[in-house]
Write a protein that holds these residues in place. Structure first.
Motif, PDB file in Angstrom:
ATOM      1  N   TYR A 140      -1.979  18.155 -21.346  1.00 34.12           N
ATOM      2  CA  TYR A 140      -3.223  18.474 -21.449  1.00 34.12           C
ATOM      3  C   TYR A 140      -3.594  18.714 -22.874  1.00 34.12           C
ATOM      4  CZ  TYR A 140      -3.025  20.057 -16.568  1.00 34.12           C
ATOM      5  OH  TYR A 140      -2.899  20.109 -15.184  1.00 34.12           O
ATOM      6  N   SER A 190      -8.550  22.416 -15.560  1.00 33.22           N
ATOM      7  CA  SER A 190      -8.103  22.740 -16.793  1.00 33.22           C
ATOM      8  C   SER A 190      -7.100  23.875 -16.768  1.00 33.22           C
ATOM      9  CB  SER A 190      -9.261  23.436 -17.662  1.00 33.22           C
ATOM     10  OG  SER A 190      -9.722  24.455 -17.254  1.00 33.22           O
ATOM     11  N   SER A 213      -8.315  26.250 -23.956  1.00 35.02           N
ATOM     12  CA  SER A 213      -8.576  25.382 -22.882  1.00 35.02           C
ATOM     13  C   SER A 213      -8.206  24.193 -22.723  1.00 35.02           C
ATOM     14  CB  SER A 213     -10.148  25.519 -22.866  1.00 35.02           C
ATOM     15  OG  SER A 213     -10.479  24.931 -21.640  1.00 35.02           O
ATOM     16  N   ASP A 232      -6.460  20.491 -26.036  1.00 31.33           N
ATOM     17  CA  ASP A 232      -7.337  21.282 -26.297  1.00 31.33           C
ATOM     18  C   ASP A 232      -7.684  20.661 -27.535  1.00 31.33           C
ATOM     19  OD1 ASP A 232      -9.111  23.359 -27.812  1.00 31.33           O
ATOM     20  OD2 ASP A 232      -7.877  24.882 -26.971  1.00 31.33           O
ATOM     21  N   GLN A 279     -15.239  29.480 -18.838  1.00 29.45           N
ATOM     22  CA  GLN A 279     -13.967  29.279 -18.434  1.00 29.45           C
ATOM     23  C   GLN A 279     -13.450  30.438 -17.410  1.00 29.45           C
ATOM     24  OE1 GLN A 279     -12.225  26.384 -19.997  1.00 29.45           O
ATOM     25  NE2 GLN A 279     -14.408  26.357 -19.916  1.00 29.45           N
ATOM     26  N   LYS A 335      -7.715  20.654 -21.332  1.00 34.91           N
ATOM     27  CA  LYS A 335      -8.381  19.993 -20.082  1.00 34.91           C
ATOM     28  C   LYS A 335      -7.122  18.774 -19.827  1.00 34.91           C
ATOM     29  CE  LYS A 335     -12.537  21.145 -20.625  1.00 34.91           C
ATOM     30  NZ  LYS A 335     -13.385  22.023 -19.455  1.00 34.91           N
TER      31      LYS A 335
END
Length: 199
Positions: free
Chosen positions: A173, A147, A164, A175, A95, A166
C-alpha cells in the motif's frame, strides 16, 4: 463482488474497529461553528477524532482546533484537507473507517487463493496495531475504496500523523502524499521505511 463485499462490511458494522478512537457523544453548534460534546461533558481540541455522529457504523475523521471547534473547508495545521462538512478528504474523497472489530481476526480466507475476490477478504486480516522494536506504532483500519487508514504514534504514544494508504497490490500500500509505502509479509508484519512493524 463489490456489492457482496459492501454488504459484508455493512453487516459487520457492530463494534468499533481495533484501535479506533471514537467517543459516544453528539454534535453541537452555535454562531461560531460545530463541536463534539462527549458524554462526560468534555470536548476534543487540537486533535483528530473518528466519529460516527449518525450511528450508521461508518466513521469520518474530523479535526478540532485549539478552541474545540471543528475545522471545515480548509487545510488543517498538520497539512490535511477537510471538506465543507469537516470530514478528512484525500483527492476529494472522504476517508472512512468501518466498524469491523468482529472481523478484525477473520481467518475465513487465509491468503492462499489468488485473484481479486480473495484479496478483498484478506484486507480484513491487515487490520490491527503494529509496533516496531523502537516502540513506535501504527494502527491500521479499513478505509474507503480498498485503502487502509493508518494512525501513527511515536514511541512515547504521541499522535504523529494520519495516512491514507492506497492499494498497489495485495501486499503493498502507498501513501503518495507523505511518500510512505507499507509492504506486508506472510508473518503478519509490514515494513515501512526500512523498519519492521509487528502485530
Amino acid at each position: 463482488m463489490k456489492k457482496k463485499i459492501m454488504t459484508l462490511v455493512l453487516t459487520t458494522a457492530m463494534t468499533a474497529a481495533a484501535g479506533l478512537t471514537a467517543f459516544a457523544g453528539e454534535w453541537k453548534s452555535n454562531d461560531t461553528g460545530w463541536w463534539w460534546l462527549n458524554d462526560d461533558g468534555s470536548n476534543p481540541a487540537a486533535e483528530w477524532k473518528w466519529l460516527d455522529g449518525n450511528k450508521d457504523g461508518t466513521f469520518e475523521c474530523y479535526y478540532f482546533g485549539n478552541d474545540g471547534y471543528m475545522l471545515s473547508d480548509t487545510t488543517t495545521p498538520d497539512n490535511y484537507q477537510v471538506n465543507k462538512d469537516g470530514a478528512w478528504i484525500v483527492d476529494g474523497g472522504v476517508q472512512l473507517q468501518f466498524n469491523l472489530e468482529e472481523n478484525a481476526g477473520n481467518d475465513e480466507e487465509d491468503g492462499e487463493n489468488s485473484g481479486e475476490a480473495s484479496y478483498e477478504y484478506d484486507a480484513y486480516d491487515l487490520i490491527g496495531t503494529y509496533t516496531s522494536e523502537d516502540g513506535d506504532y501504527m494502527e491500521l483500519n479499513l478505509g474507503a475504496d480498498d485503502s487502509l487508514v493508518g494512525m501513527y504514534y511515536d514511541e512515547d504514544g504521541s499522535f504523529d500523523g494520519i495516512y491514507s494508504f492506497k492499494k498497489v497490490n495485495s501486499l503493498e500500500y502507498k501513501d503518495s502524499l507523505h511518500s510512505r509505502n507499507i509492504k506486508f509479509s506472510n508473518e503478519g508484519s509490514f515494513t515501512m521505511r526500512d523498519t519492521v512493524y509487528y502485530r
